[in-house]
Motif scaffolding. Structure first.
Motif, PDB file in Angstrom:
ATOM      1  N   UNK A 270     -58.588 -31.147 -85.677  1.00  0.00           N
ATOM      2  CA  UNK A 270     -58.712 -29.697 -85.689  1.00  0.00           C
ATOM      3  C   UNK A 270     -58.468 -29.138 -84.289  1.00  0.00           C
ATOM      4  N   UNK A 271     -57.660 -28.085 -84.174  1.00  0.00           N
ATOM      5  CA  UNK A 271     -57.464 -27.456 -82.862  1.00  0.00           C
ATOM      6  C   UNK A 271     -58.794 -26.951 -82.315  1.00  0.00           C
ATOM      7  N   UNK A 272     -59.085 -27.257 -81.065  1.00  0.00           N
ATOM      8  CA  UNK A 272     -60.318 -26.823 -80.429  1.00  0.00           C
ATOM      9  C   UNK A 272     -60.006 -26.178 -79.091  1.00  0.00           C
TER      10      UNK A 272
ATOM     11  N   UNK B 241     -63.830 -19.082 -93.210  1.00  0.00           N
ATOM     12  CA  UNK B 241     -62.368 -19.038 -93.349  1.00  0.00           C
ATOM     13  C   UNK B 241     -61.717 -20.375 -93.009  1.00  0.00           C
ATOM     14  N   UNK B 242     -62.558 -21.434 -92.915  1.00  0.00           N
ATOM     15  CA  UNK B 242     -62.046 -22.764 -92.573  1.00  0.00           C
ATOM     16  C   UNK B 242     -61.241 -22.726 -91.276  1.00  0.00           C
ATOM     17  N   UNK B 243     -61.873 -22.167 -90.261  1.00  0.00           N
ATOM     18  CA  UNK B 243     -61.219 -22.110 -88.946  1.00  0.00           C
ATOM     19  C   UNK B 243     -60.074 -21.137 -88.897  1.00  0.00           C
ATOM     20  N   UNK B 244     -60.304 -19.931 -89.479  1.00  0.00           N
ATOM     21  CA  UNK B 244     -59.322 -18.842 -89.463  1.00  0.00           C
ATOM     22  C   UNK B 244     -58.019 -19.236 -90.169  1.00  0.00           C
TER      23      UNK B 244
ATOM     24  N   UNK C  51     -65.255 -20.727 -81.890  1.00  0.00           N
ATOM     25  CA  UNK C  51     -66.654 -20.399 -81.603  1.00  0.00           C
ATOM     26  C   UNK C  51     -67.588 -21.588 -81.790  1.00  0.00           C
ATOM     27  N   UNK C  52     -67.264 -22.471 -82.715  1.00  0.00           N
ATOM     28  CA  UNK C  52     -68.121 -23.632 -82.971  1.00  0.00           C
ATOM     29  C   UNK C  52     -67.557 -24.886 -82.351  1.00  0.00           C
ATOM     30  N   UNK C  53     -67.612 -24.983 -81.034  1.00  0.00           N
ATOM     31  CA  UNK C  53     -67.021 -26.107 -80.308  1.00  0.00           C
ATOM     32  C   UNK C  53     -68.114 -27.053 -79.814  1.00  0.00           C
TER      33      UNK C  53
END
Length: 234
Positions: free
Chosen positions: A50-52, A117-120, A127-129
């Motif tokens: 997932x992109x972080x 939104x499943x990570x936009x 925000x949740x990193x």
């Protein structure tokens, strides 16, 4: 109490550039990250994780800068209006706590929207990193709120110390920090305590690690600022 309220309003005169500006900047950074990661996915590249991004930290930096400007710009003006130093600091502290809680709540809402939104839509964690990502909503608010308090009181103390002792004070603080932290590092290495410390940190509950211990730092910075401001001259 009315006097404190008046000083709070004085500190809020420039709210569009402090409160509003923080969120405008964060929104801009968010849109840039969203467009960047969406374009990577649209290009057909395989994304296995997932992109972080840690760009959410920018709003904490703004809080730090806001604490600096409050005492370098607003504080001298308040003293010229015969505002007591204690009154100004109490008003700043109340405003900081309220602003930190508000920002913590807003960030939590953004985090909930990100999860919903499943990570936009692209699986992005903005925000949740890392340790900021909590399942409990109340703990999530605490995790977002406490760093604002820490950064705010730390900035206040540094700016107050600068106004009282100028550059020589900053130099002494820097040297003291290097000596103390360096001495602790040498002692821990000599006694081979790193493994034990790492195990102790790993065993700490999230509430203590991200919400409890940092509050002690904030309390120390707040107390140091309060004691220092009593002898500050404009």
């Amino acid at each position: 109490m009315n006097r404190i309220g008046s000083v709070v309003r004085l500190q809020l005169v420039g709210w569009p550039s402090t409160l509003g500006g923080a969120w405008v900047l964060l929104a801009g950074i968010f849109l840039v990250n969203l467009a960047l990661f969406a374009s990577i996915g649209a290009g057909g590249d395989a994304v296995t994780i997932s992109p972080q991004t840690g760009a959410v930290s920018s709003i904490y930096i703004i809080m730090f800068v806001g604490g600096l400007t409050t005492f370098t710009q607003v504080f001298p003006f308040a003293l010229a209006l015969s505002v007591l130093r204690r009154t100004f600091y109490v008003a700043f502290s109340l405003l900081l706590l309220a602003q930190s809680l508000l920002f913590g709540l807003l960030l939590t809402l953004c985090k909930l929207a990100e999860d919903a939104t499943d990570g936009w839509g692209i699986g992005m964690d903005f925000f949740g990193v890392g340790p900021l990502d909590q399942d409990n909503v109340l703990l999530q608010i605490v995790v977002y709120t406490v760093p604002f308090v820490v950064f705010g009181f730390s900035a206040a103390f540094l700016s107050i110390a600068y106004k009282r002792w100028a550059m020589i004070g900053m130099f002494v603080l820097a040297v003291t920090a290097v000596v103390v932290l360096g001495g602790l590092a040498v002692l821990i290495t000599w006694q081979q305590w790193w493994t034990g410390i790492g195990r102790w940190i790993a065993d700490q509950p999230t509430a203590a690690l991200l919400g409890g211990w940092p509050l002690i730092l904030a309390a120390l910075a707040a107390a140091a600022g309060y004691l220092t401001i009593r002898r500050v001259t404009p």
